[in-house]
Design a protein around this motif. Structure first.
Motif, PDB file in Angstrom:
ATOM      1  N   THR A  52       0.684  -1.171  -0.093  1.00  0.00           N
ATOM      2  CA  THR A  52       0.093   0.041  -0.054  1.00  0.00           C
ATOM      3  C   THR A  52       0.791   1.208   0.000  1.00  0.00           C
ATOM      4  N   SER A  53       2.002   1.074   0.421  1.00  0.00           N
ATOM      5  CA  SER A  53       2.943   2.417   0.572  1.00  0.00           C
ATOM      6  C   SER A  53       3.389   2.653  -0.889  1.00  0.00           C
ATOM      7  N   CYS A  54       3.563   1.684  -1.859  1.00  0.00           N
ATOM      8  CA  CYS A  54       3.997   1.825  -3.174  1.00  0.00           C
ATOM      9  C   CYS A  54       3.226   2.479  -4.159  1.00  0.00           C
ATOM     10  N   GLN A  55       3.543   3.190  -5.033  1.00  0.00           N
ATOM     11  CA  GLN A  55       2.965   3.584  -6.180  1.00  0.00           C
ATOM     12  C   GLN A  55       3.136   2.489  -7.453  1.00  0.00           C
ATOM     13  N   GLU A  56       4.300   2.253  -7.689  1.00  0.00           N
ATOM     14  CA  GLU A  56       4.897   1.144  -8.466  1.00  0.00           C
ATOM     15  C   GLU A  56       5.839   0.272  -7.712  1.00  0.00           C
ATOM     16  N   CYS A  57       5.951  -1.066  -8.102  1.00  0.00           N
ATOM     17  CA  CYS A  57       6.917  -1.866  -7.300  1.00  0.00           C
ATOM     18  C   CYS A  57       7.499  -2.886  -8.046  1.00  0.00           C
ATOM     19  N   SER A  58       8.258  -3.569  -7.620  1.00  0.00           N
ATOM     20  CA  SER A  58       8.814  -4.948  -8.320  1.00  0.00           C
ATOM     21  C   SER A  58       8.405  -6.259  -7.695  1.00  0.00           C
ATOM     22  N   THR A  59       7.989  -6.000  -6.299  1.00  0.00           N
ATOM     23  CA  THR A  59       7.509  -7.156  -5.241  1.00  0.00           C
ATOM     24  C   THR A  59       6.447  -6.708  -4.638  1.00  0.00           C
ATOM     25  N   GLY A  60       5.678  -7.497  -3.848  1.00  0.00           N
ATOM     26  CA  GLY A  60       4.567  -7.068  -2.952  1.00  0.00           C
ATOM     27  C   GLY A  60       4.700  -6.753  -1.608  1.00  0.00           C
ATOM     28  N   VAL A  61       6.216  -6.572  -1.399  1.00  0.00           N
ATOM     29  CA  VAL A  61       6.637  -6.291   0.097  1.00  0.00           C
ATOM     30  C   VAL A  61       7.059  -4.788   0.113  1.00  0.00           C
ATOM     31  N   ALA A  62       7.081  -4.340   1.332  1.00  0.00           N
ATOM     32  CA  ALA A  62       7.349  -3.004   1.400  1.00  0.00           C
ATOM     33  C   ALA A  62       8.438  -2.422   0.938  1.00  0.00           C
ATOM     34  N   SER A  63       9.582  -3.221   0.784  1.00  0.00           N
ATOM     35  CA  SER A  63      10.888  -2.833   0.527  1.00  0.00           C
ATOM     36  C   SER A  63      10.812  -3.318  -0.898  1.00  0.00           C
ATOM     37  N   GLY A  64       9.817  -3.592  -1.646  1.00  0.00           N
ATOM     38  CA  GLY A  64       9.889  -3.477  -3.397  1.00  0.00           C
ATOM     39  C   GLY A  64       9.398  -2.566  -4.067  1.00  0.00           C
ATOM     40  N   CYS A  65       9.406  -1.237  -3.193  1.00  0.00           N
ATOM     41  CA  CYS A  65       8.731  -0.152  -4.134  1.00  0.00           C
ATOM     42  C   CYS A  65       9.567   0.447  -5.202  1.00  0.00           C
ATOM     43  N   THR A  66       9.280   0.889  -6.291  1.00  0.00           N
ATOM     44  CA  THR A  66       9.997   1.478  -7.231  1.00  0.00           C
ATOM     45  C   THR A  66       9.784   3.142  -7.342  1.00  0.00           C
ATOM     46  N   SER A  67       8.605   3.428  -6.789  1.00  0.00           N
ATOM     47  CA  SER A  67       7.955   4.701  -6.477  1.00  0.00           C
ATOM     48  C   SER A  67       7.066   4.553  -5.635  1.00  0.00           C
ATOM     49  N   CYS A  68       6.705   5.838  -5.045  1.00  0.00           N
ATOM     50  CA  CYS A  68       6.006   5.932  -3.921  1.00  0.00           C
ATOM     51  C   CYS A  68       4.550   6.588  -4.092  1.00  0.00           C
TER      52      CYS A  68
END
Length: 135
Positions: A52-68
Motif C-alpha cells: 500500500t505504500s508503493c505507487q509502483e513496485c517490483s514485488t509485493g513487500v514494503a521494500s519492493g517499491c520503485t516509486s511511492c
C-alpha cells in the motif's frame, strides 16, 4: 460472479493477465495487456498488488517499491538498487527521512547515512550529526 473482479481465471486468448491484490486472493480481474499501475508481474499471466505504500513496485513487500504513493512520498533506498521503501513525512529526522537516512533533493529521495551515523547530512562520516548507539 457477476462483477469484473470476480474472475477466478482468465480466458486463454489475447495474452490475458490476471490481476489480484495478493497471491492468496482467489478472485481478480482479467486485463488484456501488461500489469496496471500499482501491480507487479508474477510469471507470464499474473499481476499482484503492490504494498500500500508503493505507487509502483517490483514485488509485493514494503521494500519492493520503485516509486511511492503520494501519501507516503519519502523513497528510501541504497543508490544502485532500484527498489526501496516508502515512508510518510512523519519521520525521525529533521529532513523527513527515517533514522539512518538523509534527504537528497536532486534525486528526491532518502539515501543511507555512512555506517555508524544515526542522523546525517550526507553519506560521508564527516557529515554525521548523531552517532548510532552500539551495544
Amino acid at each position: 460472479g457477476p462483477n469484473a473482479d470476480d474472475c477466478t481465471a482468465c480466458p486463454g486468448t489475447g495474452t490475458p493477465i490476471f490481476h489480484r491484490d495478493s497471491s492468496s486472493d482467489q478472485t481478480g480481474t482479467c486485463k488484456a495487456s501488461q500489469c496496471d499501475s500499482g501491480y507487479y508481474p508474477s510469471g507470464s499471466s499474473n499481476c499482484f498488488g503492490c504494498h500500500t505504500s508503493c505507487q509502483e513496485c517490483s514485488t509485493g513487500v514494503a521494500s519492493g517499491c520503485t516509486s511511492c504513493d503520494p501519501t507516503t512520498p519519502k523513497f528510501h533506498h541504497t543508490p544502485g538498487n532500484p527498489t526501496g521503501s516508502c515512508f510518510s513525512t512523519l519521520a525521525t529526522t529533521s529532513d523527513g527521512c527515517q533514522e539512518n537516512y538523509y534527504w537528497v533533493a536532486t534525486d528526491s529521495e532518502c539515501q543511507p547515512c555512512a555506517t555508524g551515523c544515526k542522523d546525517c547530512n550526507s553519506n560521508t562520516s564527516d557529515d554525521c550529526n548523531h552517532c548510532a548507539t552500539t551495544h
